[in-house]
Design an enzyme around this catalytic site. Structure first.
Site, PDB file in Angstrom:
ATOM      1  N   HIS A  54       0.733  -0.838   0.463  1.00  0.00           N
ATOM      2  CA  HIS A  54       0.031  -0.057   0.131  1.00  0.00           C
ATOM      3  C   HIS A  54       0.602   1.241  -0.488  1.00  0.00           C
ATOM      4  CE1 HIS A  54       0.460  -0.705   4.910  1.00  0.00           C
ATOM      5  NE2 HIS A  54       0.926   0.686   4.003  1.00  0.00           N
TER       6      HIS A  54
HETATM    7  P1  TYD Z   1      -1.934  -2.788   7.559  1.00  0.00           P
HETATM    8  O1  TYD Z   1      -1.646  -1.839   8.245  1.00  0.00           O
HETATM    9  O2  TYD Z   1      -2.283  -3.725   6.238  1.00  0.00           O
HETATM   10  O3  TYD Z   1       0.148  -3.765   7.410  1.00  0.00           O
HETATM   11  P2  TYD Z   1       0.803  -3.676   7.136  1.00  0.00           P
HETATM   12  O4  TYD Z   1       0.819  -3.012   6.374  1.00  0.00           O
HETATM   13  O5  TYD Z   1       2.106  -3.826   7.926  1.00  0.00           O
HETATM   14  O6  TYD Z   1       0.919  -5.067   5.537  1.00  0.00           O
HETATM   15  O7  TYD Z   1      -2.962  -3.242   8.855  1.00  0.00           O
HETATM   16  C1  TYD Z   1      -3.173  -4.758   9.336  1.00  0.00           C
HETATM   17  C2  TYD Z   1      -3.535  -4.783   9.663  1.00  0.00           C
HETATM   18  O8  TYD Z   1      -4.497  -4.188  10.997  1.00  0.00           O
HETATM   19  C3  TYD Z   1      -5.260  -3.502   9.340  1.00  0.00           C
HETATM   20  O9  TYD Z   1      -6.481  -4.803   9.556  1.00  0.00           O
HETATM   21  C4  TYD Z   1      -5.498  -2.620   9.744  1.00  0.00           C
HETATM   22  C5  TYD Z   1      -4.759  -2.692  11.146  1.00  0.00           C
HETATM   23  N1  TYD Z   1      -3.805  -1.824  11.916  1.00  0.00           N
HETATM   24  C6  TYD Z   1      -5.058  -1.345  13.024  1.00  0.00           C
HETATM   25  O10 TYD Z   1      -6.250  -1.361  13.420  1.00  0.00           O
HETATM   26  N2  TYD Z   1      -4.283  -0.026  13.615  1.00  0.00           N
HETATM   27  C7  TYD Z   1      -2.960   0.554  12.733  1.00  0.00           C
HETATM   28  O11 TYD Z   1      -1.921   1.463  13.224  1.00  0.00           O
HETATM   29  C8  TYD Z   1      -2.203  -0.045  11.585  1.00  0.00           C
HETATM   30  C9  TYD Z   1      -0.796  -0.323  11.270  1.00  0.00           C
HETATM   31  C10 TYD Z   1      -2.967  -1.586  11.392  1.00  0.00           C
END
Ligand code: TYD
Length: 143
Positions: A54
């Site tokens: 992302h």
């Molecule tokens: P995501 O940002 O997709 O993780 P990565 O980029 O490391 O693959 O986040 C994973 C999950 O965690 C998603 O359901 C959103 C949640 N999340 C939160 O609730 N709060 C946060 O601060 C972050 C970064 C993620």
């Protein structure tokens, strides 16, 4: 703070070390170029799992491997780059509108992320083709 004019930059944090070990202190607007609104960390990651996929409309972040190592691929207007994060005294600054993927996590990897904004799912660009369109329109505006 080193020159952070780019969208993706390495930041070195001063190590306060003595015979008891090392200490690193990070202050907002001094050691990182934003006010820190949120901290989260990844651990228990799986070596051959890739995550991220992302960019963000507004959020800037600094990624710090406080333990172990991982690799980050970034894609911004200057193209794709690979960054190996393996020093607790060095972070990777990633500005908004930069695509990132994280992979090759060591078993002991703990990746701390300092973020300029609170969590907001609406700030995510999770569709790569949408991201490429935004990048193209930004590049066209700059010409
Ligand atoms: P995501 O940002 O997709 O993780 P990565 O980029 O490391 O693959 O986040 C994973 C999950 O965690 C998603 O359901 C959103 C949640 N999340 C939160 O609730 N709060 C946060 O601060 C972050 C970064 C993620």
């Amino acid at each position: 703070m080193s020159d952070l004019s780019g969208l993706v930059e390495n930041i070195s944090f001063p190590i306060i070390g003595d015979d008891r070990g090392n200490l690193i202190a990070i202050e907002q607007m001094k050691d990182v170029p934003f006010d820190i609104k949120r901290i989260y960390y990844l651990y228990g990651t799986v070596e051959n799992m890739r995550r991220g996929y992302h960019a963000h409309y507004h959020l800037s972040q600094v990624l710090i491997p406080v333990s172990g190592h991982c690799t980050v691929m970034t894609h911004d207007e200057s193209g794709k780059r690979t960054h190996v994060l393996n020093k607790p005294s060095e972070g990777l600054f990633i500005k908004n509108l930069v695509w990132r993927e994280m992979y090759e996590f060591s078993d002991d990897c703990v990746l701390v992320v300092l973020a300029s904004e609170l969590y907001d799912e609406d700030d995510y660009i999770r569709d790569y083709s949408e991201f490429l369109k935004i990048l193209e329109s930004n590049n066209a505006e700059e010409v």
